[in-house]
Design a protein around this motif. Structure first.
Motif, PDB file in Angstrom:
ATOM      1  N   SER A 122       0.848  -1.196   0.000  1.00 46.89           N
ATOM      2  CA  SER A 122       0.000   0.000   0.000  1.00 46.89           C
ATOM      3  C   SER A 122       0.879   1.239   0.000  1.00 46.89           C
ATOM      4  N   GLY A 123       0.216   2.386  -0.156  1.00 42.06           N
ATOM      5  CA  GLY A 123       0.934   3.659  -0.133  1.00 42.06           C
ATOM      6  C   GLY A 123       1.454   3.985   1.258  1.00 42.06           C
ATOM      7  N   ALA A 124       0.636   3.734   2.268  1.00 41.49           N
ATOM      8  CA  ALA A 124       1.064   4.028   3.636  1.00 41.49           C
ATOM      9  C   ALA A 124       2.328   3.244   3.963  1.00 41.49           C
ATOM     10  N   LEU A 138       7.355  15.380   0.630  1.00 46.80           N
ATOM     11  CA  LEU A 138       6.258  16.162   0.048  1.00 46.80           C
ATOM     12  C   LEU A 138       5.535  15.377  -1.031  1.00 46.80           C
ATOM     13  N   GLU A 139       4.289  15.752  -1.290  1.00 43.67           N
ATOM     14  CA  GLU A 139       3.596  15.293  -2.502  1.00 43.67           C
ATOM     15  C   GLU A 139       3.872  16.336  -3.596  1.00 43.67           C
ATOM     16  N   PRO A 140       4.165  15.936  -4.819  1.00 44.23           N
ATOM     17  CA  PRO A 140       4.385  16.919  -5.886  1.00 44.23           C
ATOM     18  C   PRO A 140       3.122  17.725  -6.178  1.00 44.23           C
ATOM     19  N   GLY A 174      -2.962  15.628  -3.102  1.00 39.05           N
ATOM     20  CA  GLY A 174      -4.199  15.007  -3.610  1.00 39.05           C
ATOM     21  C   GLY A 174      -5.358  15.154  -2.656  1.00 39.05           C
ATOM     22  N   GLU A 175      -5.269  14.418  -1.525  1.00 36.72           N
ATOM     23  CA  GLU A 175      -6.368  14.457  -0.546  1.00 36.72           C
ATOM     24  C   GLU A 175      -6.571  15.873  -0.012  1.00 36.72           C
ATOM     25  N   GLY A 176      -5.505  16.657   0.007  1.00 38.51           N
ATOM     26  CA  GLY A 176      -5.572  18.030   0.527  1.00 38.51           C
ATOM     27  C   GLY A 176      -6.371  18.961  -0.366  1.00 38.51           C
ATOM     28  N   LEU A 221       9.835  12.235  -2.242  1.00 39.07           N
ATOM     29  CA  LEU A 221       8.575  12.618  -2.875  1.00 39.07           C
ATOM     30  C   LEU A 221       7.577  11.473  -2.777  1.00 39.07           C
ATOM     31  N   ASP A 222       6.427  11.773  -2.230  1.00 37.06           N
ATOM     32  CA  ASP A 222       5.326  10.815  -2.152  1.00 37.06           C
ATOM     33  C   ASP A 222       4.542  10.915  -3.457  1.00 37.06           C
ATOM     34  N   GLU A 223       4.814   9.971  -4.354  1.00 37.92           N
ATOM     35  CA  GLU A 223       4.120   9.943  -5.646  1.00 37.92           C
ATOM     36  C   GLU A 223       3.088   8.817  -5.659  1.00 37.92           C
ATOM     37  N   ALA A 257       2.241   3.690  -5.199  1.00 37.63           N
ATOM     38  CA  ALA A 257       1.258   2.639  -4.894  1.00 37.63           C
ATOM     39  C   ALA A 257       0.133   2.790  -5.924  1.00 37.63           C
ATOM     40  N   LYS A 258      -1.076   2.973  -5.471  1.00 35.65           N
ATOM     41  CA  LYS A 258      -2.256   3.215  -6.299  1.00 35.65           C
ATOM     42  C   LYS A 258      -2.169   2.612  -7.710  1.00 35.65           C
ATOM     43  N   ALA A 259      -1.749   3.439  -8.694  1.00 38.84           N
ATOM     44  CA  ALA A 259      -1.811   3.001 -10.084  1.00 38.84           C
ATOM     45  C   ALA A 259      -0.852   1.866 -10.415  1.00 38.84           C
TER      46      ALA A 259
HETATM   47  C1  PLP Z   1      -0.200  10.941  -1.592  1.00 39.38           C
HETATM   48  C2  PLP Z   1      -0.681   9.733  -0.860  1.00 39.38           C
HETATM   49  N1  PLP Z   1       0.172   9.067  -0.072  1.00 39.38           N
HETATM   50  C3  PLP Z   1      -0.206   7.951   0.599  1.00 39.38           C
HETATM   51  C4  PLP Z   1      -1.495   7.476   0.516  1.00 39.38           C
HETATM   52  C5  PLP Z   1      -1.883   6.243   1.273  1.00 39.38           C
HETATM   53  O1  PLP Z   1      -2.015   5.181   0.395  1.00 39.38           O
HETATM   54  P1  PLP Z   1      -2.780   3.844   0.868  1.00 39.38           P
HETATM   55  O2  PLP Z   1      -4.211   4.203   1.062  1.00 39.38           O
HETATM   56  O3  PLP Z   1      -2.549   2.888  -0.273  1.00 39.38           O
HETATM   57  O4  PLP Z   1      -2.124   3.385   2.120  1.00 39.38           O
HETATM   58  C6  PLP Z   1      -2.416   8.150  -0.293  1.00 39.38           C
HETATM   59  C7  PLP Z   1      -3.813   7.670  -0.372  1.00 39.38           C
HETATM   60  O5  PLP Z   1      -4.711   8.355  -0.744  1.00 39.38           O
HETATM   61  C8  PLP Z   1      -2.003   9.303  -0.993  1.00 39.38           C
HETATM   62  O6  PLP Z   1      -2.855   9.989  -1.768  1.00 39.38           O
END
Ligand code: PLP
Length: 409
Positions: free
Chosen positions: A106-108, A190-192, A195-197, A223-225, A252-254
């Motif tokens: 996962s992303g986390a 950082l996120e480039p 997203g959620e923000g 960078l959190d991509e 993660a995700k895609a």
């Molecule tokens: C930038 C970013 N990092 C981390 C995560 C967490 O990913 P996950 O839900 O797969 O743990 C997300 C999920 O929305 C995200 O948008």
């Protein structure tokens, strides 16, 4: 009883209620950019399971690759060599600025790994540096350290005390990063694009300025991509469009088009800090998820999907921006490629608009309370976008009818 009602009852009875009232639909199948619910009703999908399903649904080559791997071998463990894992690591390194990869689920978890790697890097150097600077309104995941990295107080409060050693600065403010650096800082993460923000794109030069700060102070630049990576903004990685080369990248995700997989990638100097026993995962990088990752990368690199994303994203952004002219409820349109946000006027809840769109057969997302979020499969076509803009136009018109102008009865 209808299938949806049965599912709702099971969910209410047996599932932990962390998602609150869900949107009133259960999807049962999909094809291309269309989802079908349990009644067979079609929906055009502009959410892709939160920016995950880049290839859409029932993609023939992706499905065949995953089916074949399912029938062959799903899991073995990392005690043994894993062919698809080695090949996916090679492919990611070949097409990025990184030298080594670790796979997660996962992303986390990818962010947890990045945080551990940054700390271990300085441990190996014999330096007491462990603090990580992150941005306000960021989102990095729900595990404890990723949550602590997330610069949103509302997510922390119920779980205090948070793991220490994260410092939050305003996003898009390089001077604030510089001011936050101290002798214990080990990295900036950082996120480039946040997203959620609320799909917040920083000003030009921000990431470069932060990278310069990291280089000057000897910090790692992470960078959190997770959301922006794997083609979402029209390049394999969003940072390629920003002129920076991070030390660590998380994905993660895609990456798996819906098969759970995450990754953190690092340049050799940082990656070398991890020694046998420092990190691990039972499922991470198993044959099935890595086969999915290989199939996604193959599509992104051997078709015109990235170019399509850039062109279709620009068309989409223009169409959404045009809608602003007719509806004062739209406060702004932001984003890049096929990661777009429409900011609504202060008191308009995005969820209500998303619900109305859903009834009309369109799946759209929300973020930060009053932002509509569009992160469709990258295979989305102009015709789908035209249909969505017509739908949004009629939804916004219906709002105007509901809220009579001041001075009228
Ligand atoms: C930038 C970013 N990092 C981390 C995560 C967490 O990913 P996950 O839900 O797969 O743990 C997300 C999920 O929305 C995200 O948008």
């Amino acid at each position: 009883m209808k299938e949806l009602q049965k599912i709702k009852e099971l969910d209410a009875r047996y599932f932990m209620n962390t998602f609150g009232p869900r949107f009133p639909v259960a999807f049962d199948s999909g094809e291309g950019c269309t989802l079908f619910d349990t009644e067979g009703k079609p929906y055009i999908d502009f959410f892709a399971g939160i920016a995950v399903n880049v290839l859409g649904y029932a993609h023939p080559r992706f499905t065949a690759a995953v089916q074949e791997q399912c029938a062959r071998l799903i899991h073995t463990s990392n005690f043994y060599y894993v062919g698809p894992q080695a090949r996916l690591a090679q492919a990611l390194v070949t097409h990025s600025c990184a030298d080594r990869v670790f796979f997660t689920n996962s992303g986390a978890e990818a962010n947890e790994g990045a945080i551990k790697l940054a700390r271990k890097y300085f441990y190996e150097k014999g330096e007491k540096r462990y603090e990580i600077i992150t941005a306000k309104h960021s989102f990095h995941g729900r595990t404890l350290a990723a949550l602590a990295a997330t610069g949103q107080e509302k997510y922390h409060a119920p779980f205090e005390p948070m793991p220490p050693s994260f410092r939050y600065v305003p996003y898009d403010d390089a001077a604030a990063v510089e001011a936050a650096v101290n002798e214990t800082t080990c990295a900036v993460m950082l996120e480039p694009i946040q997203g959620e923000g609320g799909v917040i794109e920083p000003g030009e030069g921000y990431l470069q300025a932060v990278q310069d700060i990291c280089r000057r102070h000897g910090l790692l630049f992470i960078l959190d991509e997770v959301q922006t990576g794997m083609g979402r903004t029209g390049k394999l990685f969003c940072h390629e469009q920003c002129g920076v080369e991070p030390d660590i990248i998380t994905l993660a995700k895609a990456l798996g088009n819906g098969v759970p997989i995450g990754a953190f990638l690092a340049k050799q100097e940082a990656a070398a800090a991890f020694k046998p026993g420092d990190h691990g995962s039972t499922f991470g990088g198993n044959p099935l998820s890595c086969t999915a990752g290989l199939a996604v990368l193959h599509e992104l690199l051997s078709t015109n999907l990235l170019e399509h994303t850039q062109k279709t994203g620009a068309y989409f952004k223009e169409a959404l921006t045009k809608l602003m002219g007719s509806h004062s409820v739209i406060a702004g349109v932001r984003g890049r490629g096929l990661m777009l946000g429409m900011q609504l006027a202060d008191k308009v809840p995005a969820r209500e608009i998303a619900l109305k769109a859903l009834k009309k057969g369109f799946v759209i997302g929300t973020a930060a309370g009053n932002t509509l979020r569009f992160v469709p499969p990258l295979v989305i076509q102009r015709g789908h976008i035209d249909a969505l803009t017509r739908c949004l136009d009629s939804v916004f018109k219906s709002l105007n009818h509901q809220t009579p102008k001041e001075g009228t009865k």
